[in-house]
Design a protein around this motif. Structure first.
Motif, short mmCIF file in Angstrom:
data_model
loop_
_atom_site.label_atom_id
_atom_site.label_comp_id
_atom_site.label_asym_id
_atom_site.label_seq_id
_atom_site.Cartn_x
_atom_site.Cartn_y
_atom_site.Cartn_z
N ILE A 90 0.84 -1.20 0.00
CA ILE A 90 0.00 0.00 0.00
C ILE A 90 0.87 1.25 0.00
O ILE A 90 0.60 2.21 -0.73
N LEU A 91 1.92 1.26 0.79
CA LEU A 91 2.81 2.42 0.84
C LEU A 91 3.51 2.64 -0.49
O LEU A 91 3.54 3.77 -1.00
N CYS A 92 4.02 1.58 -1.10
CA CYS A 92 4.70 1.73 -2.40
C CYS A 92 3.73 2.16 -3.48
O CYS A 92 4.06 2.99 -4.32
N TYR A 93 2.53 1.59 -3.47
CA TYR A 93 1.53 1.98 -4.47
C TYR A 93 1.12 3.45 -4.30
O TYR A 93 0.97 4.17 -5.28
N SER A 97 3.76 5.63 -5.81
CA SER A 97 4.19 5.44 -7.20
C SER A 97 3.04 5.58 -8.19
O SER A 97 2.99 6.53 -8.96
N TRP A 98 2.08 4.67 -8.22
CA TRP A 98 1.05 4.63 -9.26
C TRP A 98 -0.24 5.36 -8.89
O TRP A 98 -0.97 5.77 -9.78
N ALA A 99 -0.55 5.50 -7.64
CA ALA A 99 -1.83 6.10 -7.25
C ALA A 99 -2.02 7.53 -7.76
O ALA A 99 -3.11 7.85 -8.25
N PRO A 100 -1.03 8.40 -7.70
CA PRO A 100 -1.24 9.76 -8.23
C PRO A 100 -1.50 9.80 -9.74
O PRO A 100 -2.14 10.73 -10.23
N LEU A 101 -1.03 8.79 -10.46
CA LEU A 101 -1.27 8.75 -11.90
C LEU A 101 -2.75 8.65 -12.24
O LEU A 101 -3.18 9.10 -13.30
#
Length: 53
Positions: free
Chosen positions: A11-14, A17-21
């Motif tokens: 969850i922290l890495c996501y 990295s990809w969540a703001p996209l």
């Protein structure tokens, strides 16, 4: 315990990295005329999926 650490790290890495996209893609899909309606519908869908699962 290992599963909890793995889930939290995923969850922290996501989130970093990809969540703001998601918001960049949503902002580019809808034209300015329909931007507010489109983004609000996407947000409603995200909240529904989040609290449903």
């Amino acid at each position: 315990m290992v599963t909890l650490i793995a889930r939290c790290s995923f969850i922290l890495c996501y989130a970093f990295s990809w969540a703001p996209l998601t918001w960049i893609i949503v902002g580019e899909i809808f034209p300015l005329v329909h931007f507010e309606t489109g983004v609000s519908k996407v947000e409603d869908t995200f909240v529904f999926i989040k609290y449903k699962s």
